[in-house]
Design a protein around this motif. Structure first.
Motif, PDB file in Angstrom:
ATOM      1  N   TYR A 486      15.191-147.709  -9.935  1.00 52.52           N
ATOM      2  CA  TYR A 486      16.606-148.019  -9.745  1.00 52.52           C
ATOM      3  C   TYR A 486      17.148-148.895 -10.881  1.00 52.52           C
ATOM      4  O   TYR A 486      17.841-149.893 -10.649  1.00 52.52           O
ATOM      5  N   PHE A 487      16.827-148.522 -12.085  1.00 56.70           N
ATOM      6  CA  PHE A 487      17.382-149.152 -13.283  1.00 56.70           C
ATOM      7  C   PHE A 487      18.901-149.007 -13.214  1.00 56.70           C
ATOM      8  O   PHE A 487      19.427-147.900 -13.109  1.00 56.70           O
ATOM      9  N   GLY A 488      19.597-150.145 -13.242  1.00 53.23           N
ATOM     10  CA  GLY A 488      21.051-150.114 -13.119  1.00 53.23           C
ATOM     11  C   GLY A 488      21.551-150.667 -11.804  1.00 53.23           C
ATOM     12  O   GLY A 488      22.726-150.475 -11.461  1.00 53.23           O
ATOM     13  N   THR A 489      20.711-151.385 -11.068  1.00 51.50           N
ATOM     14  CA  THR A 489      21.191-152.011  -9.834  1.00 51.50           C
ATOM     15  C   THR A 489      22.144-153.160 -10.124  1.00 51.50           C
ATOM     16  O   THR A 489      22.899-153.582  -9.250  1.00 51.50           O
ATOM     17  N   ALA A 490      22.114-153.669 -11.320  1.00 55.28           N
ATOM     18  CA  ALA A 490      23.092-154.639 -11.794  1.00 55.28           C
ATOM     19  C   ALA A 490      23.115-154.553 -13.313  1.00 55.28           C
ATOM     20  O   ALA A 490      22.106-154.222 -13.943  1.00 55.28           O
ATOM     21  N   ALA A 491      24.252-154.854 -13.913  1.00 62.59           N
ATOM     22  CA  ALA A 491      24.359-154.844 -15.369  1.00 62.59           C
ATOM     23  C   ALA A 491      25.548-155.680 -15.786  1.00 62.59           C
ATOM     24  O   ALA A 491      26.549-155.773 -15.066  1.00 62.59           O
ATOM     25  N   GLU A 492      25.427-156.304 -16.955  1.00 60.82           N
ATOM     26  CA  GLU A 492      26.563-157.030 -17.517  1.00 60.82           C
ATOM     27  C   GLU A 492      26.521-156.948 -19.027  1.00 60.82           C
ATOM     28  O   GLU A 492      25.450-157.058 -19.637  1.00 60.82           O
ATOM     29  N   ILE A 493      27.706-156.750 -19.620  1.00 63.91           N
ATOM     30  CA  ILE A 493      27.833-156.707 -21.070  1.00 63.91           C
ATOM     31  C   ILE A 493      28.476-158.010 -21.529  1.00 63.91           C
ATOM     32  O   ILE A 493      29.306-158.586 -20.811  1.00 63.91           O
ATOM     33  N   HIS A 496      31.564-159.943 -26.458  1.00 63.04           N
ATOM     34  CA  HIS A 496      31.871-159.117 -27.632  1.00 63.04           C
ATOM     35  C   HIS A 496      31.245-157.732 -27.555  1.00 63.04           C
ATOM     36  O   HIS A 496      31.320-156.957 -28.516  1.00 63.04           O
ATOM     37  N   GLY A 497      30.624-157.423 -26.433  1.00 63.53           N
ATOM     38  CA  GLY A 497      30.073-156.093 -26.239  1.00 63.53           C
ATOM     39  C   GLY A 497      28.833-155.810 -27.054  1.00 63.53           C
ATOM     40  O   GLY A 497      28.517-154.649 -27.318  1.00 63.53           O
ATOM     41  N   THR A 498      28.090-156.854 -27.428  1.00 63.64           N
ATOM     42  CA  THR A 498      26.923-156.650 -28.287  1.00 63.64           C
ATOM     43  C   THR A 498      25.594-156.939 -27.576  1.00 63.64           C
ATOM     44  O   THR A 498      24.534-156.713 -28.162  1.00 63.64           O
ATOM     45  N   THR A 499      25.643-157.446 -26.372  1.00 60.74           N
ATOM     46  CA  THR A 499      24.426-157.671 -25.585  1.00 60.74           C
ATOM     47  C   THR A 499      24.637-157.087 -24.200  1.00 60.74           C
ATOM     48  O   THR A 499      25.701-157.258 -23.603  1.00 60.74           O
ATOM     49  N   LEU A 500      23.629-156.407 -23.694  1.00 62.67           N
ATOM     50  CA  LEU A 500      23.697-155.764 -22.385  1.00 62.67           C
ATOM     51  C   LEU A 500      22.444-156.114 -21.593  1.00 62.67           C
ATOM     52  O   LEU A 500      21.331-155.911 -22.074  1.00 62.67           O
ATOM     53  N   ALA A 501      22.633-156.662 -20.411  1.00 58.76           N
ATOM     54  CA  ALA A 501      21.510-156.944 -19.511  1.00 58.76           C
ATOM     55  C   ALA A 501      21.564-155.971 -18.347  1.00 58.76           C
ATOM     56  O   ALA A 501      22.618-155.788 -17.730  1.00 58.76           O
ATOM     57  N   VAL A 502      20.421-155.343 -18.045  1.00 56.93           N
ATOM     58  CA  VAL A 502      20.345-154.327 -16.996  1.00 56.93           C
ATOM     59  C   VAL A 502      19.192-154.661 -16.047  1.00 56.93           C
ATOM     60  O   VAL A 502      18.073-154.925 -16.491  1.00 56.93           O
ATOM     61  N   ALA A 503      19.469-154.619 -14.758  1.00 55.69           N
ATOM     62  CA  ALA A 503      18.458-154.915 -13.748  1.00 55.69           C
ATOM     63  C   ALA A 503      17.911-153.637 -13.136  1.00 55.69           C
ATOM     64  O   ALA A 503      18.608-152.622 -13.051  1.00 55.69           O
ATOM     65  N   ALA A 504      16.660-153.705 -12.701  1.00 53.38           N
ATOM     66  CA  ALA A 504      15.994-152.587 -12.018  1.00 53.38           C
ATOM     67  C   ALA A 504      15.210-153.167 -10.849  1.00 53.38           C
ATOM     68  O   ALA A 504      14.075-153.620 -11.017  1.00 53.38           O
ATOM     69  N   PHE A 505      15.798-153.146  -9.655  1.00 57.84           N
ATOM     70  CA  PHE A 505      15.186-153.879  -8.546  1.00 57.84           C
ATOM     71  C   PHE A 505      13.908-153.226  -8.030  1.00 57.84           C
ATOM     72  O   PHE A 505      13.067-153.877  -7.422  1.00 57.84           O
TER      73      PHE A 505
END
Length: 601
Positions: A486-493, A496-505
């Motif tokens: 479930y990669f994508g259970t949370a995400a934030e950019i 400036h749109g240059t770093t992306l954090a993605v959660a996979a519970f």
């Protein structure tokens, strides 16, 4: 440039011991190695470094190596004549390609040490570990998290906390309102983190789930809190909170901080609240906290577009979003937003995000059914059940209008595109949208989307806007894609749109800290977070992050939040089971199942 926590921890190992020469003239310090060094953690992301003296040196400078200018020193602490320095990691995230060194100086010259890289233990030791001040089992502390732009204010929701207290600083140990919910605010002052406030709704009631969603203004002084289970039949702003005639209609509470004191500013309801609307299930603030978007996924109107008929409830759980604006301390309704293809059970509003100026709004609809792909496809084709969609709206001359209807590039049934997170950059020109049910076995960036052999592995899609036109920029997968992660259970950019954090519970690795073994699937649903960065137009994975104390069903990554520059990351783990309280407690005490925790990187 970006200074990363992993790289900064390299400084833990930096030191010097250099020889000197006797005589009346003191020579410049000699080159020195890094063997004689001690380091101890003295707080969240803060270390004290101690080294042996270099004979002849009168000053020491701990430096970050700038990879674009290798000879330059980017100071990490003030120069010192002592053989120790405190290194704060508070404004830094991750970058394992950076190195650190020390410069020893006197009046005759200076010399640099060699560079050093850290070990995993040093990295793990610096991760901030936050618990509620009244940890109890099943409180779900960390189900939602929000960081201010500078990373110095952290708000944490515990939607199943049971205290019957109301307002600010009430009695935390009164467990008379099961699942009423609470919010905890922490601040960083002089590189030390402390809890600043314990916040409850002004009308705490059982099963309100106050704190299920949070949003902070950029400066951390305005906080919006969703309580999707609140039951009042009041409408608009400042209505009767005691009327519980509309079960699960939902509410949002706005709090402000002045001189370190929090107060409730507003109690907000939908303009026509109905039972089970779940108003407040998603919230977003613009940068100055003057615009608020609130989702109600259970709202039933069949209206289409902007400010349509709210009374017609013929499209059950079609969903709606309400926009409010603030003038001074007064909040008022600005817009009622529906999809351009409203249908029952689409759950428009499953995720919302406002740009910093409040002029762009992204809305997810997790169960929208169109099989369209890409931008502005056929909205009327419902052949891909629960594939999901994202809608982008823009504000011009005080009027909102839909700008784009966005689908994944590989739309399929039950992918849930837009279900948990949509995230806009500050200027609204970058959008990240999650699809936790996507099934591709691809790994990394822009892999093969057509092979669906990894059920519910999940994906994230990044879109960019140029001159009002949206296009997909990247298709993002985990570096260790597996079924039901479930990669994508949370995400934030980032801003400036240059770093992306993605959660996979659902990720199962037993690794700890940063950069561990991704193939060890020994701890089911321990969860993981992946950090990606954009450089020269291309995205790449920068880090694979685990908690320092992974446990089965900790659900590390229930929510994520980045500081504006993407240099500080907060991760919630609402299933974590330690009975510890406060900051830096005992992580090995698993006496409070699902009490929850938050980790700061």
């Amino acid at each position: 440039m970006k200074k990363g926590i992993l790289a900064l921890l390299f400084a833990v190992l930096v030191g010097c011991n250099g020889g000197g020469e006797s005589g009346n003239i003191i020579p410049a310090p000699k080159s020195f190695n890094l063997e004689a060094i001690e380091a101890s953690a003295i707080g969240v992301k803060t270390f004290r470094l101690t080294w042996e003296a270099s004979q002849g040196a009168t000053s020491y400078q701990v430096c970050l190596k700038n990879t674009s200018k290798p000879d330059d020193c980017e100071p990490l602490a003030a120069p010192t004549s002592a053989t120790q320095a405190e290194i704060s990691l508070d404004d830094v995230l991750l970058d394992d390609e950076l190195d650190f060194f020390v410069i020893a100086s006197n009046t005759q010259g200076k010399t640099s040490s060699n560079e050093k890289t850290p070990g995993p233990a040093a990295v793990t030791a610096a991760i901030g570990y936050f618990k509620a001040s009244n940890s109890e089992q099943f409180d779900n502390f960390g189900v939602s998290v929000a960081l201010s732009a500078d990373g110095a204010t952290l708000a944490v929701g515990a939607s199943r906390e049971d205290s019957g207290a109301t307002g600010i600083g009430g009695e935390q140990n009164d467990s008379n309102a099961e699942n009423a919910g609470a919010v905890y605010v922490f601040i960083r002052s002089n590189n030390i983190w402390v809890q600043q406030a314990y916040i409850k709704a002004s009308n705490s009631d059982a099963d309100d789930y106050f704190g299920s969603e949070l949003a902070l203004s950029a400066d951390g002084t305005i906080l919006a809190v969703g309580a999707f289970g609140e039951d009042s039949g009041a409408s608009g702003v400042g209505g009767n909170q005691a009327d519980n005639s509309a079960v699960n209609s939902g509410a949002v509470y706005v709090f402000t901080r002045t001189n370190n004191t929090w107060t409730q500013q507003a109690y907000i309801k939908a303009s026509i609240p109905d039972a089970d609307d779940n108003f407040g299930i998603a919230v977003s603030l613009d940068a100055d906290g003057s615009t608020l978007a609130v989702a109600a996924v259970g709202e039933d109107s069949s209206g289409v577009g902007l400010d349509s008929d709210q009374v017609d409830n013929s499209a059950v759980s079609s969903g709606a979003v309400y926009v409010y604006s603030r003038t001074g301390t007064t909040w008022s309704h600005q817009a009622y937003v529906k999809a351009s293809n409203t249908e029952a059970d689409d759950r428009f509003g499953s995720a919302v995000s406002l740009s910093a100026d409040g002029a762009t709004l992204a809305v997810g609809a997790e169960r929208e059914d169109s099989s369209a792909v890409g931008i502005d496809g056929d909205q009327s084709d419902n052949s891909a059940t629960d594939s999901g969609a994202v809608y982008v709206f823009t504000l011009s001359e005080q009027a909102w209008a839909q700008q784009a209807y966005i689908k994944a590039s590989n739309t399929e049934a039950y992918d849930g595109f837009g279900v948990f997170s949509v995230s806009l950059s500050n200027d609204g020109s970058m959008l990240a949208a999650t699809a936790h049910g996507e099934d591709s076995n691809a790994v990394g960036i822009d892999g093969e989307q057509g092979d669906n052999s990894m059920t519910d592995s999940g994906a994230v899609y990044v879109f960019a806007r140029d001159d009002g036109v949206w296009s997909q920029q990247a298709y993002v997968k985990a570096s260790n894609t597996q079924s039901r992660d479930y990669f994508g259970t949370a995400a934030e950019i980032s801003a400036h749109g240059t770093t992306l954090a993605v959660a996979a519970f659902g990720e199962d690795s037993g690794a700890t800290g940063i950069g561990g073994d991704q193939t060890d699937n020994s701890i089911g649903y321990s969860g993981a977070v992946y950090v990606f960065t954009l450089a020269d137009g291309a995205w790449e994975q920068q880090a694979y992050i685990k908690s320092p104390n992974p446990g089965v069903r900790d659900i590390f990554c229930s929510d994520v939040s980045l500081s504006a520059e993407g240099m500080t990351l907060a991760v919630g783990a609402h299933g974590e089971g330690s009975g510890a309280t406060g900051i830096g407690g005992d992580q090995t005490d698993n006496s409070a199942r699902s009490s929850g925790a938050v980790y700061l990187y």
